[in-house]
Design a protein around this motif. Sequence first.
Motif, mmCIF file in Angstrom:
data_model
loop_
_atom_site.group_PDB
_atom_site.id
_atom_site.type_symbol
_atom_site.label_atom_id
_atom_site.label_comp_id
_atom_site.label_asym_id
_atom_site.label_seq_id
_atom_site.Cartn_x
_atom_site.Cartn_y
_atom_site.Cartn_z
ATOM 1 N N SER A 1 0.852 -1.192 0.000
ATOM 2 C CA SER A 1 0.000 0.000 0.000
ATOM 3 C C SER A 1 0.883 1.236 0.000
ATOM 4 O O SER A 1 2.102 1.144 0.177
ATOM 5 C CB SER A 1 -0.850 0.039 1.266
ATOM 6 O OG SER A 1 -1.973 -0.778 1.155
ATOM 7 N N ALA A 2 0.253 2.385 -0.107
ATOM 8 C CA ALA A 2 0.964 3.660 0.050
ATOM 9 C C ALA A 2 1.172 3.911 1.547
ATOM 10 O O ALA A 2 0.431 3.356 2.367
ATOM 11 C CB ALA A 2 0.113 4.772 -0.538
ATOM 12 N N LYS B 1 -2.813 10.334 5.210
ATOM 13 C CA LYS B 1 -2.327 9.272 4.325
ATOM 14 C C LYS B 1 -1.769 9.882 3.037
ATOM 15 O O LYS B 1 -2.360 10.851 2.522
ATOM 16 C CB LYS B 1 -3.496 8.380 3.883
ATOM 17 C CG LYS B 1 -4.041 7.449 4.904
ATOM 18 C CD LYS B 1 -5.285 6.798 4.283
ATOM 19 C CE LYS B 1 -5.643 5.521 4.985
ATOM 20 N NZ LYS B 1 -6.462 4.654 4.138
ATOM 21 N N THR C 1 -2.102 8.733 0.127
ATOM 22 C CA THR C 1 -3.165 8.671 -0.900
ATOM 23 C C THR C 1 -4.078 9.896 -0.811
ATOM 24 O O THR C 1 -4.474 10.465 -1.825
ATOM 25 C CB THR C 1 -3.996 7.378 -0.740
ATOM 26 O OG1 THR C 1 -3.101 6.281 -0.675
ATOM 27 C CG2 THR C 1 -4.981 7.179 -1.884
ATOM 28 N N GLU D 1 1.159 4.007 -4.007
ATOM 29 C CA GLU D 1 1.605 2.613 -3.939
ATOM 30 C C GLU D 1 2.763 2.386 -4.934
ATOM 31 O O GLU D 1 3.679 1.620 -4.656
ATOM 32 C CB GLU D 1 0.524 1.565 -4.199
ATOM 33 C CG GLU D 1 -0.931 1.865 -4.205
ATOM 34 C CD GLU D 1 -1.512 2.477 -2.967
ATOM 35 O OE1 GLU D 1 -1.645 3.701 -3.024
ATOM 36 O OE2 GLU D 1 -1.858 1.811 -1.988
ATOM 37 N N PHE E 1 -3.740 -1.450 -5.351
ATOM 38 C CA PHE E 1 -4.715 -0.385 -5.563
ATOM 39 C C PHE E 1 -5.029 -0.012 -7.012
ATOM 40 O O PHE E 1 -6.018 0.622 -7.277
ATOM 41 C CB PHE E 1 -4.248 0.862 -4.801
ATOM 42 C CG PHE E 1 -5.241 1.980 -4.642
ATOM 43 C CD1 PHE E 1 -6.590 1.734 -4.441
ATOM 44 C CD2 PHE E 1 -4.817 3.311 -4.662
ATOM 45 C CE1 PHE E 1 -7.490 2.776 -4.267
ATOM 46 C CE2 PHE E 1 -5.706 4.362 -4.483
ATOM 47 C CZ PHE E 1 -7.047 4.085 -4.290
ATOM 48 N N ARG F 1 -11.396 2.688 -2.503
ATOM 49 C CA ARG F 1 -10.444 2.894 -1.401
ATOM 50 C C ARG F 1 -10.198 1.578 -0.648
ATOM 51 O O ARG F 1 -11.099 0.770 -0.460
ATOM 52 C CB ARG F 1 -10.973 3.963 -0.435
ATOM 53 C CG ARG F 1 -11.067 5.359 -1.018
ATOM 54 C CD ARG F 1 -9.746 5.926 -1.498
ATOM 55 N NE ARG F 1 -8.677 6.010 -0.557
ATOM 56 C CZ ARG F 1 -8.355 7.097 0.156
ATOM 57 N NH1 ARG F 1 -9.079 8.182 0.039
ATOM 58 N NH2 ARG F 1 -7.308 7.086 0.952
ATOM 59 N N GLY F 2 -8.981 1.412 -0.228
ATOM 60 C CA GLY F 2 -8.619 0.171 0.471
ATOM 61 C C GLY F 2 -8.360 -0.977 -0.502
ATOM 62 O O GLY F 2 -8.203 -2.128 -0.111
ATOM 63 N N GLY F 3 -8.277 -0.638 -1.792
ATOM 64 C CA GLY F 3 -8.251 -1.672 -2.833
ATOM 65 C C GLY F 3 -6.955 -2.469 -2.954
ATOM 66 O O GLY F 3 -6.910 -3.429 -3.733
ATOM 67 N N SER F 4 -5.926 -2.139 -2.182
ATOM 68 C CA SER F 4 -4.717 -2.968 -2.255
ATOM 69 C C SER F 4 -5.004 -4.389 -1.776
ATOM 70 O O SER F 4 -4.332 -5.337 -2.185
ATOM 71 C CB SER F 4 -3.599 -2.365 -1.398
ATOM 72 O OG SER F 4 -3.278 -1.087 -1.867
ATOM 73 N N ASP F 5 -6.008 -4.529 -0.920
ATOM 74 C CA ASP F 5 -6.441 -5.876 -0.504
ATOM 75 C C ASP F 5 -6.871 -6.695 -1.714
ATOM 76 O O ASP F 5 -6.652 -7.901 -1.770
ATOM 77 C CB ASP F 5 -7.681 -5.786 0.412
ATOM 78 C CG ASP F 5 -7.346 -5.321 1.815
ATOM 79 O OD1 ASP F 5 -6.167 -5.331 2.184
ATOM 80 O OD2 ASP F 5 -8.298 -4.955 2.539
HETATM 81 N N1 ASP Z 1 -3.851 3.626 -0.475
HETATM 82 C C1 ASP Z 1 -5.182 3.312 -0.886
HETATM 83 C C2 ASP Z 1 -6.165 3.900 0.118
HETATM 84 O O1 ASP Z 1 -5.763 4.623 1.009
HETATM 85 C C3 ASP Z 1 -5.395 1.863 -1.104
HETATM 86 C C4 ASP Z 1 -5.030 0.948 0.034
HETATM 87 O O2 ASP Z 1 -4.307 1.325 0.948
HETATM 88 O O3 ASP Z 1 -5.469 -0.197 0.033
HETATM 89 O O4 ASP Z 1 -7.342 3.680 -0.013
#
Ligand code: ASP
Length: 440
Positions: free
Chosen positions: A38-39, A49, A51, A116, A170, A184-188
């Motif tokens: 992730s970032a 963050k 991002t 990222e 991401f 958002r959160g898409g690195s998962d």
């Molecule tokens: N950096 C992106 C976010 O803050 C993606 C991630 O962390 O999964 O949403």
Amino acid sequence: MSIITAKFGGTSLASASQIKKVADIIRANPDRRYVVASAPGKRFSDDIKITDLLYKLHAQFTNGEDFSGTLDKISQRYSEIISELGIEFDIDSELDAIQKNIIAGASADYPASRGEYINSKIIAKFLGWEFVDASEVIFFKDNGHLNEKKTFKAMGERLAALDYAVIPGFYGSLPDGSIKTFSRGGSDVTGSIVARSVNADLYENWTDVSGMLSADPRVVKSPKVIENITYTELRELSYMGASVLHEDAVFPVRKAGIPINIRNTNKPEDHGTLIAASLPPEARAKRKAVTGIAGRKGFTSVRVEKSMMNGETGFCVHLLSIFAKNGIPFEHCPTGIDTISVIVSSDLFDAQRETVLREIKNELEPDFITIEKNLSAIAIVGEGMVSVKGIAAKVFKALADANINVRMIDQGSDELNIIVGVDESDYVKAINALYDAMLA
Ligand code: ASP
């Protein structure tokens, strides 16, 4: 040798000291061959963050505002990481490229993805590993959906040629080559795609908690960690508000039967939560019937009463079609002989309230319509519930003993959950009473 795909979240990579912890974790097991990063996230609660700074940069440019201060902040964060890691990295040319592309008209997804992109390049350098740009191996269709076939093939082939690699989370690319991010959160999701593409034995998802909790820690004091959970149970709990993974992250690995292990970067000795298609026999033996409790507030019940409703074919379909037509999905729909209640999100219902009520009155001619607001729904979830007698009795005794009025009951047809509706003012008390009775 087995293959582990390890994804590290923003807090796990928020600073050089966190990245060093991550490197230790990676080096502790040579099976950890494909790392998704992730970032840099928050280092402390008021931190911003990367991002979010990148989105801000784009918004400032679009609004004609000066974005140099934001760019400086991004530069500072990365420069600090680079110098503390003691590596050579040309951050200025990366930031110049971002500026140029924004000015040339790139969409917000492009700068957002650079968090990222840069972080993964830094981590790859620090580890001495190969960097694989996600835009070359994750493909979206023009409609914005992931092109799974093309992605799994390209990613699988590319990574098969590499023993070790870092892939930024991401984002991927659209057919015209431009960058597109997941939500958002898409690195998962990226982690799950990588695990699936390389046919990994395990998808590790490293974060800042020691696994999924059996209840919301803001509601229940120190709830226990769930050691083992099935994909289906996870889905039920996530839908009801428990959050540990991006919603879309389960699907790629689930299809291939690859388990997910949620782990804590700050406590690598903890086992975390293992998410799999079924429970290992030893886990099944020592587990309680209930796995977790989750809930959501903000529901309204629309109760429609009409004598002889039961004899009218299509009444229920017609009623639900009125909600559907107005863009309101229903959550639950308990029925009586001459009554039917539709439980819906209060926000969505309030926005269409007059139209929906008018259409129900005109088209269905009910005797009464009763609206009850401020409902919350609480799900008691567990695969063990099917085979254990007396769970429902325990649930309702716990609520009765706590003097809570149950306003709705719904048991899923797979007997995986019991959902109870209680007044929002009873929400915290109800979850605690249920937790004490079923999980403490
Ligand atoms: N950096 C992106 C976010 O803050 C993606 C991630 O962390 O999964 O949403």
